[in-house]
Design an enzyme around this catalytic site. Structure first.
Site, PDB file in Angstrom:
ATOM      1  N   LEU A 586      -2.528   0.508  -5.629  1.00  0.00           N
ATOM      2  CA  LEU A 586      -1.158   0.139  -6.030  1.00  0.00           C
ATOM      3  C   LEU A 586      -0.326  -0.261  -4.816  1.00  0.00           C
ATOM      4  O   LEU A 586       0.571  -1.075  -4.900  1.00  0.00           O
ATOM      5  CB  LEU A 586      -0.482   1.326  -6.729  1.00  0.00           C
ATOM      6  CG  LEU A 586      -0.994   1.692  -8.114  1.00  0.00           C
ATOM      7  CD1 LEU A 586      -0.329   2.969  -8.601  1.00  0.00           C
ATOM      8  CD2 LEU A 586      -0.729   0.552  -9.097  1.00  0.00           C
ATOM      9  N   GLY A 590       3.549   4.986   3.986  1.00  0.00           N
ATOM     10  CA  GLY A 590       3.551   5.583   5.314  1.00  0.00           C
ATOM     11  C   GLY A 590       2.528   6.689   5.456  1.00  0.00           C
ATOM     12  O   GLY A 590       2.071   7.007   6.534  1.00  0.00           O
ATOM     13  N   PHE A 591       2.107   7.267   4.340  1.00  0.00           N
ATOM     14  CA  PHE A 591       1.227   8.421   4.444  1.00  0.00           C
ATOM     15  C   PHE A 591      -0.179   8.125   3.968  1.00  0.00           C
ATOM     16  O   PHE A 591      -1.032   8.986   3.993  1.00  0.00           O
ATOM     17  CB  PHE A 591       1.790   9.584   3.626  1.00  0.00           C
ATOM     18  CG  PHE A 591       3.172   9.953   4.056  1.00  0.00           C
ATOM     19  CD1 PHE A 591       3.368  10.692   5.203  1.00  0.00           C
ATOM     20  CD2 PHE A 591       4.268   9.535   3.328  1.00  0.00           C
ATOM     21  CE1 PHE A 591       4.642  11.024   5.616  1.00  0.00           C
ATOM     22  CE2 PHE A 591       5.539   9.873   3.734  1.00  0.00           C
ATOM     23  CZ  PHE A 591       5.727  10.614   4.886  1.00  0.00           C
ATOM     24  N   GLY A 592      -0.416   6.949   3.485  1.00  0.00           N
ATOM     25  CA  GLY A 592      -1.753   6.641   3.020  1.00  0.00           C
ATOM     26  C   GLY A 592      -1.722   5.632   1.886  1.00  0.00           C
ATOM     27  O   GLY A 592      -0.694   5.026   1.599  1.00  0.00           O
ATOM     28  N   VAL A 594      -2.100   4.346  -2.043  1.00  0.00           N
ATOM     29  CA  VAL A 594      -1.781   4.837  -3.380  1.00  0.00           C
ATOM     30  C   VAL A 594      -2.655   4.104  -4.396  1.00  0.00           C
ATOM     31  O   VAL A 594      -2.738   2.870  -4.365  1.00  0.00           O
ATOM     32  CB  VAL A 594      -0.299   4.592  -3.712  1.00  0.00           C
ATOM     33  CG1 VAL A 594       0.060   5.267  -5.027  1.00  0.00           C
ATOM     34  CG2 VAL A 594       0.593   5.100  -2.601  1.00  0.00           C
ATOM     35  N   ASP A 704      12.987   9.082   5.337  1.00  0.00           N
ATOM     36  CA  ASP A 704      12.425   7.730   5.294  1.00  0.00           C
ATOM     37  C   ASP A 704      12.969   6.970   4.086  1.00  0.00           C
ATOM     38  O   ASP A 704      12.203   6.397   3.317  1.00  0.00           O
ATOM     39  CB  ASP A 704      10.893   7.805   5.295  1.00  0.00           C
ATOM     40  CG  ASP A 704      10.251   6.516   5.790  1.00  0.00           C
ATOM     41  OD1 ASP A 704      10.968   5.696   6.413  1.00  0.00           O
ATOM     42  OD2 ASP A 704       9.051   6.318   5.545  1.00  0.00           O
TER      43      ASP A 704
END
Ligand SMILES: *[C@@H]1O[C@H](CO)[C@@H](O)[C@H](O)[C@H]1NC(C)=O
Ligand SMILES: *[C@@H]1O[C@H](CO)[C@@H](O)[C@H](O)[C@H]1NC(C)=O
Ligand SMILES: *[C@@H]1O[C@H](CO)[C@@H](O)[C@H](O)[C@H]1NC(C)=O
Ligand SMILES: *[C@@H]1O[C@H](CO)[C@@H](O)[C@H](O)[C@H]1NC(C)=O
Ligand SMILES: *[C@@H]1O[C@H](CO)[C@@H](O)[C@H](O)[C@H]1NC(C)=O
Length: 888
Positions: A586, A590-592, A594, A704
């Site tokens: 999708l 910032g964290f990985g 999706v 963020d």
């Protein structure tokens, strides 16, 4: 444009009495008498300021004396100058503290110290041009001031030879200011004028009168007259203008006339910040009022405003102001219809913005270079100031890599043939980006240090032609054999490189390291084995750990149960099933990454985390527990998570319409976002943020906030995503020691960046940026624009009254003007450089709901009138409430 004052150095006879009674503490002052003998230390008689020699702050230059007859005319710090006949760039180096704000003042009085009485040279602050110093009269001092917020612990003030003449300097003074004052959106401030308006004494004031040793010049104007008081005037705000300046003021001679102040001698591209200090100093009768507005180029900036009796209000521009289309810079103080008295002005400061665009080399690399220079006692005349920038003055033997104005990095150090002695210094490890190190043809002794193998960027090491001994570290040899490093060591008679150690005597010393390394390998292996065994044991008998776990922390495990209903925690294989083996991406956050998934027949978003620090993993669970408790209609809700063998993932409700950024940018096809739709999204996401700030305990700071983190569901309801995570998952390269701050460029609160002190007001700043994107649909950062940052650009357009160029053209003017203005005002308030002056999210929600109802009223057909320009002019003036008083 030089700020040149003859009077400053004259003995201020009349004032000295009051100077003595008002003796103030000089902490935060650094006062250098340049060129004076090393042991110099005295108090200047007329100002009472304590000066010391500059000798400990600079390596080069020679002390010279001005002509003896001039001594009696000028203050003592001018009696000597430091002159720089050698080298091109000469730098003062001061160790201060990043985040502190200083008034930096450089003074020049040629005083016939040599024959060239009209020298011309450049003054640099760090790697940037501050100004060109051009002396035309040997007895006329020139003074330059800069208000500068330190980005690192180093400060370099450099004199740069640009022609035939020899640079020199008389005095360098630093005064620590409150870092809540003189804030800018970007850049530093050069003094244009600092005026004691309505002065009745014609005296220049400085330290003793002014706690910060700002220099105030008397300023009167023929169409103005002075008023004054003998009563005490309170100066109790952070700017603390001297009371004496506040006790006098100017008013127009014609009481009906406005007071006009024009900045002149400019080319129209300059940007300024203006600070006016105003106090009522007349006793007003019961039927009298003094009320006025402050206008800039015909637009109201501030007011209507009634000065407070005997109390200082400091009014200033939180954004820089530029010239209008005619190149005009005109400030007007104009009385209102209700006022019975004319306007008044007690003191005024105008500062020119110097963007100082080039960033310096990273602090760690500069430190490494300085330590190396000191460690080898290198006496290189050009090794001063920043090692890489400006490029023209790069240190000899140093090569750097540049990327625009970003901090350069040092890629090569060549100290070949510099007569270096002693060992290879550890300080070199600080050059974290070094690719080439050439230390050949010196007299270096000792062993080849192991840290060279650990410097991962190194590709070429040349140590040949020295007196190094011992053996080459195995790891370095290995890298060299693999070809990942080119290592040259020939011409070191005592050095054993690999197996080819011929001298018999050296054999022992060659064997010993090998044995040693074998032993250490053995130890490591043994350790590993034990560890593996232990681990295995644990796995074989899980009941032990379970028993001890529940036994020691019963409270913890039971409290865990209450949040962690069973179906919320998933195994990795369940995650694979939910996401159908990560079939559909999708997005990437910032964290990985999706992925799309299905859980209980409902669509979900599965976020696989790629945390960048172990610390983060540890906190993951605590974080998840917190997030599972946060429920708000404008926050994406967490429906589950997975925490298995460092496979971490979070499962959120699915947001069918993607993120706001995609809609604004048109990535999702032609935008259907009307102004009303945009306002609704803004108001809803503001509510989500408000809930994190005020509704959660402990409070959650999002860290963020940006348009890609505002998601829209199938009904176009907005929900904020990615909140709470940032506490445990640093973004970018953040580590605990570095000063790199988390967040997305452009959205990042400059105050947070400066202080590293995170509050919910940093989110308010980011939200202000989001709001401007919603209004303008323009990039947050655009280097090709007149001002790169969207906040500064909008600020600039507003000072020009250019509202139509701000609003997204896609809206085709289909909006309520009042509503747009209110939204712009709210956004600009959020972007205030001082976090304390930003609104809370609760206030933002109120404002945005107000905008929304105005726009809805219009859309429901009840247009207020013909919304012609009249109403917009009225509101344009409202914008000016952004220019608030500094009085508390
Ligand atoms: C320098 O300035 C002083 C004072 O303004 C003046 O008296 C003197 O003549 C000037 N000197 C030169 C060389 O112009
Ligand atoms: C202030 O005091 C001085 C000396 O006492 C006096 O000459 C002056 O008129 C006073 N000014 C005002 C505004 O009262
Ligand atoms: C204010 O009142 C005084 C007398 O009390 C009078 O002389 C003066 O003209 C009045 N000023 C105005 C502006 O009405
Ligand atoms: C004057 O003051 C009255 C009452 O405070 C206010 O209603 C009116 O709008 C003011 N007029 C102007 C021109 O400011
Ligand atoms: C270092 O400088 C010397 C001359 O000073 C030069 O011969 C040598 O090639 C340089 N080394 C590198 C790696 O460029």
């Amino acid at each position: 444009m030089a700020f040149s004052l003859c009077l400053v150095f004259l003995p201020l006879g009349i004032l000295s009495a009051s100077l003595l009674c008002l003796a103030q503490d000089q902490s935060g002052f650094i006062s250098l008498d340049c060129g004076s003998p090393k042991e110099t230390s005295y108090r200047e008689k007329t100002t009472n300021i304590s000066y010391i020699s500059d000798a400990n702050f600079i390596d080069t230059g020679i002390g010279r004396s001005i002509r003896a007859e001039y001594r009696t005319q000028f203050q003592q710090q001018t009696w000597y100058v430091r002159s720089f006949p050698q080298g091109t760039r000469s730098c003062y180096s001061l160790n201060l503290t990043a985040g502190d704000e200083y008034l930096i003042r450089a003074s020049f009085l040629q005083g016939d110290y040599d024959n060239n009485t009209t020298p011309r040279f450049d003054l640099h602050l760090g790697p940037n041009l501050w100004t060109t110093v051009s002396i035309t009269n040997s007895t006329t001092p020139s003074i330059f001031e800069m208000i500068h917020l330190l980005k690192s612990d180093h400060l370099h003030v450099c004199l740069v030879k640009t022609g035939a003449s020899t640079p020199f300097i008389s005095a360098l003074e630093l005064r620590k200011l409150k870092n809540t004052t003189y804030l800018t959106q970007s850049g530093s401030l050069q003094t244009f004028i600092r005026a004691d308006v309505g002065s009745t004494s014609d005296l220049v004031l400085r330290y003793g009168i002014d706690v910060f040793d700002r220099i105030w010049t008397p300023f009167n104007f023929q169409n103005w007259t002075q008023i004054s008081t003998n009563k005490t005037v309170s100066i109790d705000n952070d700017y603390q203008p001297p009371e004496i300046t506040m006790r006098t003021a100017s008013i127009p001679i014609d009481p009906m006339a406005p007071m006009n102040i024009t900045l002149t001698g400019l080319n129209g591209t300059e940007l300024f910040y203006v600070f006016m200090h105003i106090a009522e100093i007349q006793e007003l009768g019961s039927n009298e009022t003094r009320e006025f507005t402050i206008e800039y180029n015909g637009r109201r900036l501030y007011g209507p405003f009634r000065p407070i009796a005997l109390t200082t209000t400091s009014v200033f521009t939180p954004f820089s102001v530029g010239a209008d289309a005619n190149g005009q810079y005109l400030f007007t103080l104009r009385r209102t219809g209700n006022s019975t008295l004319p306007p008044l002005l007690n003191a005024m400061e105008v500062y020119l913005v110097n963007l100082l665009p080039q960033e310096g080399t990273g602090e760690q690399e500069v430190d490494a270079m300085v330590q190396t220079k000191l460690g080898y006692g290198l006496n290189k005349i050009d090794w001063q100031g920043d090692p890489c920038v400006p490029q023209d003055y790069r240190w000899d033997g140093v090569a750097c890599s540049y990327s625009g104005n970003d901090p350069p990095i040092i890629t090569s150090l060549n100290l070949s043939g510099n007569g270096l002695t002693g060992k290879i210094l550890d300080s070199i490890t600080g050059l974290a980006n070094l690719e080439t190190l050439d230390l050949s043809n010196n007299n270096l002794s000792g062993s080849v240090p192991g840290f060279l193998a650990r410097m991962n960027t190194l590709k070429v090491i040349n140590l040949s032609g020295n007196n190094l001994n011992g053996s080459i570290p195995a790891s370095l040899l290995e890298k060299s054999q693999q070809g990942s490093i080119t290592l040259s060591v020939e011409g070191n008679p005592g050095l054993c490189s690999s197996s080819s150690c011929t001298p018999k005597k050296k054999k022992n010393s060659a064997v010993v390291p090998v044995v040693a390394s074998l032993v250490s390998i053995f130890v490591v292996v043994a350790g590993l084995v034990t560890f593996l065994i232990l681990k295995k044991k644990k796995k074989n008998k899980p009941e032990f750990s379970a028993v001890s776990g529940t036994g020691t922390t019963p409270l913890h495990s039971s409290s865990l149960h209450s949040y962690e209903s069973k179906n919320r925690r998933f195994t990795y294989s369940e995650v694979l099933k939910i996401s159908n083996n990560f079939e559909r991406i999708l997005g990437r956050g910032g964290f990985g990454i999706v992925y799309y998934g299905i859980l209980d027949n409902n669509p979900v978003a599965v976020k696989m985390l790629t945390g960048s620090s172990v610390q983060g993993y540890k906190q993951f669970k605590a974080e998840v527990e917190l997030l599972l408790r946060v429920h708000h209609k404008n926050l994406t809700s967490l429906v589950g998570y997975c925490d298995e063998n460092e496979k971490l993932s979070l499962i959120y409700e699915f947001m069918a319409n993607g993120d706001l950024n995609e809609h604004l940018s048109g990535k999702r096809g032609p935008s259907i976002l009307t102004w009303e739709g945009r306002l609704r999204i803004a108001a809803e996401s503001a509510q989500g943020l408000e809930y994190l700030h005020s509704g959660c305990k402990p409070q959650i700071v999002h860290r963020d906030v940006k348009t890609t983190n505002i998601l829209l569901n199938e009904k176009f309801e907005a929900k904020l995503a990615d909140f709470g995570l940032s506490r445990s998952f640093p973004l970018g390269n953040e580590t605990h020691v570095s000063t790199v701050v988390a967040g997305t460029p452009g959205y990042l609160d400059p105050e947070y960046y400066r202080t590293n002190w995170l509050t919910e007001k940093s989110d308010v700043f980011s939200f202000g940026v989001v709001l401007l994107e919603i209004i303008t649909n323009r990039p947050v950062i655009d280097q090709s624009r007149e001002r790169a940052h969207i906040g500064e650009w909008v600020g600039l357009m507003l000072t020009r009254g250019d509202i139509n160029s701000i609003v997204d053209q896609k809206l085709q003017g289909d909006f309520d003007q009042n509503s747009i203005w209110k939204a712009v005002e709210t956004a600009m308030a959020c972007l205030n450089p001082s976090s304390a002056r930003r609104p809370t999210m609760t206030q933002v929600v109120v404002e945005l709901n107000g905008c929304l109802s105005m726009e809805m009223a219009r859309n429901q057909g009840s247009r207020m009138t013909d919304s012609t320009n009249d109403s917009s002019i009225e509101l344009t003036m409202n914008y000016t409430t952004e220019l608030y008083p500094g009085a508390r």
